[in-house]
Design a protein around this motif. Structure first.
Motif, mmCIF file in Angstrom:
data_model
loop_
_atom_site.group_PDB
_atom_site.id
_atom_site.type_symbol
_atom_site.label_atom_id
_atom_site.label_comp_id
_atom_site.label_asym_id
_atom_site.label_seq_id
_atom_site.Cartn_x
_atom_site.Cartn_y
_atom_site.Cartn_z
ATOM 1 N N CYS A 166 0.855 -1.191 0.000
ATOM 2 C CA CYS A 166 0.000 0.000 0.000
ATOM 3 C C CYS A 166 0.890 1.240 0.000
ATOM 4 O O CYS A 166 1.784 1.374 0.829
ATOM 5 C CB CYS A 166 -0.905 -0.006 1.227
ATOM 6 S SG CYS A 166 -1.827 1.537 1.410
ATOM 7 N N THR A 167 0.642 2.155 -0.933
ATOM 8 C CA THR A 167 1.461 3.368 -1.057
ATOM 9 C C THR A 167 0.856 4.561 -0.331
ATOM 10 O O THR A 167 1.441 5.650 -0.329
ATOM 11 C CB THR A 167 1.624 3.751 -2.540
ATOM 12 O OG1 THR A 167 0.326 4.077 -3.061
ATOM 13 C CG2 THR A 167 2.224 2.613 -3.350
ATOM 14 N N GLY A 168 -0.333 4.378 0.219
ATOM 15 C CA GLY A 168 -0.981 5.494 0.919
ATOM 16 C C GLY A 168 -1.559 6.535 -0.021
ATOM 17 O O GLY A 168 -1.703 7.698 0.361
ATOM 18 N N HIS A 175 -4.594 6.867 -1.140
ATOM 19 C CA HIS A 175 -5.976 7.235 -0.758
ATOM 20 C C HIS A 175 -7.008 7.053 -1.889
ATOM 21 O O HIS A 175 -8.151 7.490 -1.744
ATOM 22 C CB HIS A 175 -6.051 8.672 -0.210
ATOM 23 C CG HIS A 175 -5.246 8.884 1.042
ATOM 24 N ND1 HIS A 175 -5.754 8.692 2.308
ATOM 25 C CD2 HIS A 175 -3.951 9.245 1.202
ATOM 26 C CE1 HIS A 175 -4.795 8.955 3.210
ATOM 27 N NE2 HIS A 175 -3.706 9.277 2.556
ATOM 28 N N SER A 176 -6.611 6.464 -3.022
ATOM 29 C CA SER A 176 -7.583 6.250 -4.101
ATOM 30 C C SER A 176 -8.738 5.360 -3.667
ATOM 31 O O SER A 176 -9.875 5.537 -4.109
ATOM 32 C CB SER A 176 -6.899 5.601 -5.312
ATOM 33 O OG SER A 176 -5.923 6.457 -5.823
ATOM 34 N N VAL A 181 -7.619 5.170 5.172
ATOM 35 C CA VAL A 181 -6.211 4.782 5.189
ATOM 36 C C VAL A 181 -5.523 5.473 6.375
ATOM 37 O O VAL A 181 -5.420 6.696 6.417
ATOM 38 C CB VAL A 181 -5.514 5.169 3.868
ATOM 39 C CG1 VAL A 181 -4.048 4.752 3.899
ATOM 40 C CG2 VAL A 181 -6.232 4.531 2.685
ATOM 41 N N PRO A 212 -4.919 0.564 5.275
ATOM 42 C CA PRO A 212 -6.306 0.787 4.859
ATOM 43 C C PRO A 212 -7.255 -0.062 5.711
ATOM 44 O O PRO A 212 -7.047 -1.274 5.847
ATOM 45 C CB PRO A 212 -6.334 0.310 3.394
ATOM 46 C CG PRO A 212 -4.892 0.191 2.997
ATOM 47 C CD PRO A 212 -4.140 -0.130 4.250
ATOM 48 N N CYS A 243 -7.195 0.526 -6.988
ATOM 49 C CA CYS A 243 -5.916 0.467 -6.282
ATOM 50 C C CYS A 243 -4.798 0.133 -7.273
ATOM 51 O O CYS A 243 -4.688 -1.005 -7.723
ATOM 52 C CB CYS A 243 -5.952 -0.569 -5.164
ATOM 53 S SG CYS A 243 -4.356 -0.676 -4.322
ATOM 54 N N ALA A 274 -3.149 -3.582 -3.934
ATOM 55 C CA ALA A 274 -2.998 -3.924 -2.519
ATOM 56 C C ALA A 274 -4.317 -4.372 -1.884
ATOM 57 O O ALA A 274 -4.329 -4.696 -0.701
ATOM 58 C CB ALA A 274 -2.433 -2.724 -1.767
#
Ligand code: SF4
Ligand code: SF4
Length: 112
Positions: free
Chosen positions: A13-15, A17-18, A38, A58, A83, A87
């Motif tokens: 997870c890249t953070g 927020h999508s 998240v 998340p 995503c 993730a």
């Protein structure tokens, strides 16, 4: 009957927020309400003095219905669809447990 859920991969997870936005759009949630949120952990320095811990986590909320309307029409849950890091995965608990076992670390399963 098979039970379904989401597997969240906290390692990739890249953070971005999508997933939050995709879920709000799917369920038309007003400002301040979230179907998935998240969270951010860290950063804090590890005891080796060289590396840092920083995680995005998340967390689906009580609004999550696994996008039952989209899924009934043959689609993927909207968070998983949007995503870019792949993730979030949707599937039966058996499928998700097998994926978690293959991954071996830093993943969790959500059941509404
Ligand atoms: S789960 Fe995917 S869409 Fe959500 S913040 Fe992480 S990378 Fe972005
Ligand atoms: S599965 Fe659907 S309802 Fe649940 S968090 Fe993802 S987008 Fe929101």
């Amino acid at each position: 009957m098979a039970q379904y859920g989401l597997m969240i991969d906290n390692e990739y997870c890249t953070g971005c927020h999508s997933c939050e936005v995709a879920c709000k759009n799917e369920h038309n949630l007003p400002l301040g309400q979230w179907g998935i949120k998240v969270l951010e952990l860290g950063p804090w320095k590890l005891m080796d003095g060289k590396h840092w811990e920083y995680r995005y986590v998340p967390v689906p909320t009580s609004y999550c219905d696994l996008c039952k309307d989209r899924v009934a029409e043959g689609g993927k849950p909207n968070c998983a669809l949007h995503c870019l890091a792949s993730a979030i995965e949707y599937g039966t608990l058996e499928e998700l447990a097998a994926k978690m076992e293959a991954k071996g670390k830093m993943a969790s399963i959500f059941i509404p």
